[in-house]
Enzyme design. Structure first.
Site, PDB file in Angstrom:
ATOM      1  N   GLU A 258     -11.199  -0.167  -3.207  1.00  0.00           N
ATOM      2  CA  GLU A 258     -10.422   0.338  -2.073  1.00  0.00           C
ATOM      3  C   GLU A 258      -9.222   1.135  -2.583  1.00  0.00           C
ATOM      4  OE1 GLU A 258      -9.427  -3.331  -0.170  1.00  0.00           O
ATOM      5  OE2 GLU A 258      -7.907  -3.854  -1.646  1.00  0.00           O
TER       6      GLU A 258
ATOM      7  N   ASP B 192       0.820  -1.208   0.000  1.00  0.00           N
ATOM      8  CA  ASP B 192       0.000   0.000   0.000  1.00  0.00           C
ATOM      9  C   ASP B 192       0.857   1.262   0.000  1.00  0.00           C
ATOM     10  OD1 ASP B 192      -2.273  -1.710   0.304  1.00  0.00           O
ATOM     11  OD2 ASP B 192      -1.914  -1.757   2.460  1.00  0.00           O
TER      12      ASP B 192
END
Length: 543
Positions: free
Chosen positions: A227, A72
């Site tokens: 997301e 991420d």
């Protein structure tokens, strides 16, 4: 832009992080065929301690740009400097900030999060009106997921304590300033909430923002899971880059999609090139590629930073990848990296800086936070650690590796050797682990109270492997050769070594088996009573 005195300070910290000289190795250039199952892709250059180094030294680089469990990625361009941080999960200290001046060579600066928040997922690093912010989704106790923020006036800190934004039930914040001058967070869903002007509180309610593009029903993915929204204002458009398809599961799951709008309030139109990035075959070198951010390179070209699992090495977690993009005449963009098993031209105009972090540690300087962290500690549990002359003492907790919050560090290599000397006092038990979580680990440990050497496999002790041992000090070596693990131990300070009688295979210790999105870390545990003093930790990657 970082002023001169602060830049000098950062350079000093980075020089300390990369104190050992680099090995030039052999640069590999030129396009290569896509790897076939069982075949070999191009190899990265060997850097400090033989660790993988993306910069091949000939104007090209080979992914990953940050090896090991760095998922991420959130990246900030700050003048001629770049800063990046990653999901840190249960690690405390966590949210290590890395620095680069060329997008390829990265070295750590500091750990921004110094107080436990439970599980930390994908964050967003941004700068607004001269101040740095990290927006953090975290889950602890019965509350579930909630958003917090920390801030600093200087990237190297000090960073504030976490501030509760009182925004519940969401993850993956992405910060943007709208055309109205107001600040917003986009979150998984894809939803949006307005912030106060100082960015330290919510100034509205969560509301739907965008209904993401959907892939064909027959694609083999984990689930839809929109997301990781990251936003950018470029020209007259706001661009919204989103991950869909699920983070793990099948290798072909994760992907990158985009949308754009003239206003932060929409309407949003789908990119005609979706998906921009996707793993389409298990034969590819990188699986589940997604969760991207766009960033401008030093010379004005554009790049995409995202994560992926390395084929055959899910144990290393999701690693950070860099791919060039091209803006098209219609105002969209396309990924242009192609086959990521081959070298790619480095971004132009950058200045190569320090790369990586020496993991070997004589404990003469404090690397707690940047290298070492505790796994899922309780509040104020960092008091268990104390630096002493030539060592780091870890007070005992719990009864075994399962519940002791071991001290861990991240390897980024497929194969490596690590050693440490452990001195036990007060009836302690301590050892060297390869640790995923309390349900998945292997290791060897010495019990001072029971006078035995213990073996852990399948996340539990194997009593049939106990070896009587009247010792309070032991040096343990772990060799991880492409997920096959061998232990050695010495009770005379490393003069003579004993091969441990059990080899272990750990390729299954990853998220698809045990959940949690974690990686297999090197860990030292201290359980029972008393404490364990760590001395002379060494690490080297092996071919």
């Amino acid at each position: 832009m970082v002023d001169g005195s602060r830049r000098d300070a950062i350079k000093l910290m980075l020089a300390g992080a990369a104190a050992a000289p680099f090995s030039m190795g052999t640069a590999i250039a030129g396009p290569q065929a896509a790897p076939q199952p069982g075949g070999k892709a191009a190899r990265q250059r060997a850097g400090i301690e033989g660790q993988r180094m993306a910069d091949l030294g000939d104007g090209t680089y080979l992914n990953p740009i940050v090896a090991g469990d760095h998922p991420d990625p959130t990246i900030l361009k700050d003048g001629s400097d770049y800063y990046m941080t990653f999901t840190s999960f249960y690690a405390c200290p966590g949210l290590v900030i890395w620095h680069s001046t060329d997008l390829v060579n990265w070295a750590p600066v500091t750990a921004a999060l110094t107080k436990p928040l439970g599980t930390v997922f994908a964050v967003d690093l941004c700068k607004h009106n001269g101040r740095y912010f990290i927006y953090i989704p975290a889950s602890a106790g019965d509350r579930g997921w909630a958003l917090y923020v920390i801030w600093a006036d200087h990237i190297e800190g000090p960073w504030s304590d976490p501030i509760d934004l009182h925004i519940d039930g969401c993850i993956d914040p992405g910060h943007i300033v709208g055309e109205d001058g107001k600040r917003y967070l986009f979150v998984n869903g894809i939803r949006r909430v307005r912030l106060t002007d100082d960015g330290l509180a919510a100034d509205g309610k969560l509301e739907p923002a965008y209904s993401p593009w959907r892939y064909p029903d027959d694609w083999v993915v984990e689930d839809f899971a929109p997301e990781g929204p990251k936003l950018l204002r470029h020209g007259k458009w706001f661009y919204l880059v989103t991950a869909v398809g699920g983070t793990a599961g099948p290798p072909t799951s994760h992907m990158v999609i985009a949308a754009r709008s003239r206003s932060i309030h929409g309407p949003w139109e789908h990119c005609p090139h979706n998906p921009l990035v996707r793993t389409v075959s298990a034969a590819e070198p990188w699986w589940s590629r997604g969760h991207a951010t766009l960033v401008e390179g030093p010379a004005g070209d554009w790049w995409m930073v995202y994560h992926g699992y390395e084929n055959g090495f899910r144990t290393l977690g999701r690693q950070t990848l860099l791919e060039p993009i091209e803006w098209t005449a219609d105002g969209w963009f396309k990924a242009r990296g192609g086959d990521l098993s081959r070298p790619l031209p480095k971004p132009k105009g950058g200045v190569s800086g320090p790369n990586g972090l020496a993991l070997s540690d004589d404990f003469s300087s404090r690397k707690f936070g940047v290298q070492w962290s505790l796994f899922d500690p309780k509040p104020e549990e960092t008091r268990r650690l104390n630096y002493e002359a030539g060592g780091l003492r870890l007070a005992a907790k719990g009864g075994s590796p399962v519940d002791c919050s071991p001290l861990t560090c991240l390897p980024g290599d497929r194969s490596y050797v690590a050693e440490v000397t452990l001195e036990l006092t007060g009836g302690a038990e301590g050892g060297l682990l390869l640790f995923y979580n309390g349900k998945a680990f292997v290791g060897v440990g010495l019990s001072q109270r029971e006078h035995v050497l213990k073996t852990f496999e399948y996340a539990e002790e194997q009593p049939w492997m106990r070896v009587p041992m009247q010792a309070s000090s032991i040096r343990i070596r772990v060799t991880n050769q492409e997920n096959v693990v061998t232990y050695h131990y010495s009770v005379d300070g490393g003069k003579t070594w004993q091969l441990h009688g059990l080899r272990m295979e750990v390729s299954g210790l990853h998220h698809n088996t045990f959940g949690g999105f974690l990686s297999l870390k090197i860990g030292v545990y201290s359980a029972g009573e008393g404490s364990v003093l760590m001395r002379n930790f060494t690490y080297r990657a092996i071919a």
